[in-house]
Design a protein around this motif. Sequence first.
Motif, PDB file in Angstrom:
ATOM      1  N   ASP A 127      31.532  25.673  50.181  1.00 30.63           N
ATOM      2  CA  ASP A 127      30.237  26.262  50.815  1.00 30.63           C
ATOM      3  C   ASP A 127      30.606  27.509  51.564  1.00 30.63           C
ATOM      4  O   ASP A 127      29.700  28.619  51.838  1.00 30.63           O
ATOM      5  N   ASP A 128      31.841  27.651  52.036  1.00 31.99           N
ATOM      6  CA  ASP A 128      32.045  28.704  53.009  1.00 31.99           C
ATOM      7  C   ASP A 128      33.364  29.540  52.813  1.00 31.99           C
ATOM      8  O   ASP A 128      33.684  30.045  53.494  1.00 31.99           O
ATOM      9  N   THR A 129      33.938  29.206  51.353  1.00 35.34           N
ATOM     10  CA  THR A 129      34.902  30.102  51.172  1.00 35.34           C
ATOM     11  C   THR A 129      34.790  30.885  49.920  1.00 35.34           C
ATOM     12  O   THR A 129      34.273  30.376  48.948  1.00 35.34           O
ATOM     13  N   PRO A 130      34.975  32.301  50.023  1.00 33.62           N
ATOM     14  CA  PRO A 130      34.554  33.037  48.797  1.00 33.62           C
ATOM     15  C   PRO A 130      35.821  32.732  47.850  1.00 33.62           C
ATOM     16  O   PRO A 130      36.794  32.491  48.171  1.00 33.62           O
ATOM     17  N   PRO A 131      35.381  32.987  46.638  1.00 39.03           N
ATOM     18  CA  PRO A 131      36.484  32.649  45.504  1.00 39.03           C
ATOM     19  C   PRO A 131      37.454  33.862  45.404  1.00 39.03           C
ATOM     20  O   PRO A 131      37.399  34.762  45.860  1.00 39.03           O
ATOM     21  N   PRO A 132      38.824  33.402  44.922  1.00 35.27           N
ATOM     22  CA  PRO A 132      39.774  34.502  44.696  1.00 35.27           C
ATOM     23  C   PRO A 132      39.391  35.583  43.338  1.00 35.27           C
ATOM     24  O   PRO A 132      40.293  35.270  42.407  1.00 35.27           O
ATOM     25  N   VAL A 133      38.588  36.121  43.527  1.00 33.82           N
ATOM     26  CA  VAL A 133      38.168  36.866  42.378  1.00 33.82           C
ATOM     27  C   VAL A 133      37.850  38.482  42.990  1.00 33.82           C
ATOM     28  O   VAL A 133      37.664  38.634  44.054  1.00 33.82           O
ATOM     29  N   ASP A 134      37.696  39.167  41.745  1.00 32.93           N
ATOM     30  CA  ASP A 134      37.395  40.686  42.478  1.00 32.93           C
ATOM     31  C   ASP A 134      35.979  41.038  42.126  1.00 32.93           C
ATOM     32  O   ASP A 134      35.459  41.874  42.822  1.00 32.93           O
ATOM     33  N   LEU A 135      35.047  40.359  41.216  1.00 31.55           N
ATOM     34  CA  LEU A 135      33.690  40.463  41.008  1.00 31.55           C
ATOM     35  C   LEU A 135      33.167  39.140  40.907  1.00 31.55           C
ATOM     36  O   LEU A 135      33.461  38.207  39.959  1.00 31.55           O
ATOM     37  N   VAL A 136      31.863  39.026  41.549  1.00 29.89           N
ATOM     38  CA  VAL A 136      30.927  37.936  41.235  1.00 29.89           C
ATOM     39  C   VAL A 136      29.649  38.394  40.526  1.00 29.89           C
ATOM     40  O   VAL A 136      29.224  39.391  41.034  1.00 29.89           O
ATOM     41  N   VAL A 137      29.527  37.830  39.645  1.00 28.53           N
ATOM     42  CA  VAL A 137      28.214  38.085  38.737  1.00 28.53           C
ATOM     43  C   VAL A 137      27.417  37.020  38.486  1.00 28.53           C
ATOM     44  O   VAL A 137      27.698  35.803  38.846  1.00 28.53           O
ATOM     45  N   ALA A 138      25.998  37.310  38.684  1.00 26.25           N
ATOM     46  CA  ALA A 138      24.925  35.999  38.842  1.00 26.25           C
ATOM     47  C   ALA A 138      23.791  36.656  38.162  1.00 26.25           C
ATOM     48  O   ALA A 138      23.342  37.700  38.455  1.00 26.25           O
ATOM     49  N   GLY A 139      23.312  35.741  37.158  1.00 21.98           N
ATOM     50  CA  GLY A 139      21.914  36.096  37.020  1.00 21.98           C
ATOM     51  C   GLY A 139      20.930  35.021  37.043  1.00 21.98           C
ATOM     52  O   GLY A 139      21.301  33.899  36.965  1.00 21.98           O
ATOM     53  N   ASP A 140      19.805  35.429  37.470  1.00 23.10           N
ATOM     54  CA  ASP A 140      18.591  34.531  37.644  1.00 23.10           C
ATOM     55  C   ASP A 140      18.829  33.382  38.567  1.00 23.10           C
ATOM     56  O   ASP A 140      18.724  32.178  38.253  1.00 23.10           O
ATOM     57  N   PHE A 155      26.600  35.266  48.563  1.00 22.35           N
ATOM     58  CA  PHE A 155      27.049  36.629  48.295  1.00 22.35           C
ATOM     59  C   PHE A 155      27.368  37.423  49.559  1.00 22.35           C
ATOM     60  O   PHE A 155      28.074  38.312  49.293  1.00 22.35           O
ATOM     61  N   ASP A 156      26.731  37.037  50.485  1.00 17.46           N
ATOM     62  CA  ASP A 156      26.991  38.011  51.775  1.00 17.46           C
ATOM     63  C   ASP A 156      28.488  37.522  52.200  1.00 17.46           C
ATOM     64  O   ASP A 156      29.196  38.348  52.713  1.00 17.46           O
ATOM     65  N   LEU A 157      28.769  36.073  52.220  1.00 16.76           N
ATOM     66  CA  LEU A 157      30.243  35.729  52.185  1.00 16.76           C
ATOM     67  C   LEU A 157      31.116  36.625  51.550  1.00 16.76           C
ATOM     68  O   LEU A 157      32.260  36.982  51.786  1.00 16.76           O
ATOM     69  N   CYS A 158      30.843  36.754  50.192  1.00 14.53           N
ATOM     70  CA  CYS A 158      31.595  37.315  49.262  1.00 14.53           C
ATOM     71  C   CYS A 158      31.684  38.919  49.721  1.00 14.53           C
ATOM     72  O   CYS A 158      33.075  39.560  49.563  1.00 14.53           O
ATOM     73  N   ALA A 159      30.717  39.451  50.059  1.00 17.45           N
ATOM     74  CA  ALA A 159      30.644  40.876  50.426  1.00 17.45           C
ATOM     75  C   ALA A 159      31.683  41.238  51.628  1.00 17.45           C
ATOM     76  O   ALA A 159      32.174  42.160  51.785  1.00 17.45           O
ATOM     77  N   LYS A 160      31.537  40.212  52.613  1.00 16.22           N
ATOM     78  CA  LYS A 160      32.403  40.365  53.762  1.00 16.22           C
ATOM     79  C   LYS A 160      33.727  40.523  53.635  1.00 16.22           C
ATOM     80  O   LYS A 160      34.438  41.141  54.642  1.00 16.22           O
ATOM     81  N   VAL A 161      34.298  39.991  52.610  1.00 20.04           N
ATOM     82  CA  VAL A 161      35.653  40.123  52.367  1.00 20.04           C
ATOM     83  C   VAL A 161      36.096  41.004  51.205  1.00 20.04           C
ATOM     84  O   VAL A 161      37.121  41.113  50.547  1.00 20.04           O
ATOM     85  N   GLY A 162      35.052  41.802  50.846  1.00 15.10           N
ATOM     86  CA  GLY A 162      35.291  42.915  49.906  1.00 15.10           C
ATOM     87  C   GLY A 162      35.121  42.681  48.360  1.00 15.10           C
ATOM     88  O   GLY A 162      35.574  43.339  47.546  1.00 15.10           O
ATOM     89  N   ILE A 163      34.329  41.258  48.149  1.00 20.85           N
ATOM     90  CA  ILE A 163      34.338  41.192  46.698  1.00 20.85           C
ATOM     91  C   ILE A 163      32.835  41.675  46.413  1.00 20.85           C
ATOM     92  O   ILE A 163      31.819  41.340  46.758  1.00 20.85           O
ATOM     93  N   GLU A 164      33.016  42.544  45.211  1.00 19.40           N
ATOM     94  CA  GLU A 164      31.701  43.124  44.735  1.00 19.40           C
ATOM     95  C   GLU A 164      30.951  41.973  44.100  1.00 19.40           C
ATOM     96  O   GLU A 164      31.298  41.008  43.373  1.00 19.40           O
ATOM     97  N   VAL A 165      29.555  42.263  44.142  1.00 23.03           N
ATOM     98  CA  VAL A 165      28.525  41.318  43.350  1.00 23.03           C
ATOM     99  C   VAL A 165      27.558  41.990  42.820  1.00 23.03           C
ATOM    100  O   VAL A 165      26.868  42.955  43.389  1.00 23.03           O
ATOM    101  N   LEU A 166      27.389  41.540  41.446  1.00 19.12           N
ATOM    102  CA  LEU A 166      26.412  41.935  40.659  1.00 19.12           C
ATOM    103  C   LEU A 166      25.434  40.978  40.255  1.00 19.12           C
ATOM    104  O   LEU A 166      25.900  39.861  39.890  1.00 19.12           O
ATOM    105  N   VAL A 167      24.254  41.234  40.513  1.00 20.46           N
ATOM    106  CA  VAL A 167      22.921  40.194  40.104  1.00 20.46           C
ATOM    107  C   VAL A 167      22.134  40.804  39.275  1.00 20.46           C
ATOM    108  O   VAL A 167      21.837  41.866  39.313  1.00 20.46           O
TER     109      VAL A 167
END
Length: 174
Positions: A127-140, A155-167
């Motif tokens: 719940d509190d650890t962003p994944p070791p990825v470059d980009l998170v994508v999420a639909g619906d 998504f906020d957790l991801c953004a805080k560590v520099g992971i881009e999120v596309l929804v």
Amino acid sequence: MPGAYERKLRTHLQLAPVPGVPELNLYRAHSGSRISELVDDKATPPYWAWAWAGGLALARYILDHPEKVAGKRILDYGAGGGVVAIAAGKAGADCVCACERDTTGQTVLRLNAEANGVVIGLWNEPDDTPPPVDLVVAGDVFYDTVAAAQSVRFFDLCAKVGIEVLVGDPGRRD
């Protein structure tokens, strides 16, 4: 060799091209699927059984703009049947993982990945650890208040560590 449950899924779902993303094929529900026979937990809707508008739009975007994912590590959050993850794999992502909590959804996602010739790993997120990825994508993922709040928090957790999120989402209230 596929197990009995996997054979049942293949029998009840239809493998067909995806509307708006005909390069991909997914096992999806149809009028004769008898979905209630496929789910163990009747309280959890089988979101994986259909390709939803936001995921379709995001998959189309990724296939039309492969530079967004090419050579990157991708996580499809709330993957359902995996249309966005599969698009990322087809568009040249280096590694694709999917977060799908429903166990039947995980099986359908694997079947869909195999049908499209891509490899997708499963990621069960803390719940509190962003994944070791470059980009998170999420639909619906904003289909109700609880899911929307969980998604935004992640998504906020991801953004805080520099992971881009596309929804991709059709503008739901939540």
